[in-house]
Every structure is written in C-alpha cells, then in structure tokens.
Scaffold this motif. Structure first.
Motif, PDB file in Angstrom:
ATOM      1  N   LEU A 264       0.824  -1.200   0.000  1.00 30.34           N
ATOM      2  CA  LEU A 264       0.000   0.000   0.000  1.00 30.34           C
ATOM      3  C   LEU A 264       0.865   1.259   0.000  1.00 30.34           C
ATOM      4  N   ASN A 265       0.761   2.028  -1.053  1.00 27.69           N
ATOM      5  CA  ASN A 265       1.411   3.325  -1.153  1.00 27.69           C
ATOM      6  C   ASN A 265       2.926   3.264  -0.918  1.00 27.69           C
TER       7      ASN A 265
ATOM      8  N   HIS B 216       4.556   2.016   1.375  1.00 23.22           N
ATOM      9  CA  HIS B 216       4.952   2.143   2.784  1.00 23.22           C
ATOM     10  C   HIS B 216       4.489   0.980   3.648  1.00 23.22           C
TER      11      HIS B 216
END
Length: 79
Positions: free
Chosen positions: A52-53, A55
């Motif tokens: 996710l993203n 990170h």
C-alpha cells in the motif's frame, strides 16, 4: 472513542478478502505459540497480499499458498 480498525478500512477502501480461512490463522498461531492481534488479522484478511502506497507491506497471508505468512515469519526470524 475512535474505531481505529474501521478508520483503516475506510481509508483503504473496499476489501477483497481473498483468503477467508480462520483455520489458517489458528494453525499459524499454534505453530508460533502465541495469538496474533485481532485487528492485524482483520486487516490482513481484508487486503493481503498487497503493498500500500509504497509504505505498508501486507505481503502474505496464512492461507495463501504462494505468499504464506508462516513461511515468511520462519524465514525472517531467528530460531
């Protein structure tokens, strides 16, 4: 009081729940000799495996044959 688990679900959007297998969690917890946090299991059940993203990595699930969480734990922890 803030429901942080629901806040995470709201932020991440609709869950895919690809591996709905409570027995897989039970087997993993018995192998580890400890219970994993309920919120963690809910998030992993809803979204893993995913990045996710850039990170947050939910890279495996205990019921996923190609990204099995128990194997990942064994390969990255000291015995």
């Amino acid at each position: 009081m803030t429901d942080y688990l629901q806040a995470v679900f709201d932020m991440l959007g609709p869950a895919e729940s690809r591996y709905p297998d409570p027995a897989a969690w039970l087997r993993l917890e018995q192998e580890l000799g400890r219970e994993l946090p309920t919120d963690y299991k809910a998030i992993v059940d809803a979204y893993a495996p995913v990045q996710l993203n850039g990170h947050l990595y939910l890279s495996s699930h205990p019921a996923c044959s190609w990204r099995e969480l128990g194997e990942e734990i064994r390969s990255t922890s000291k015995v």
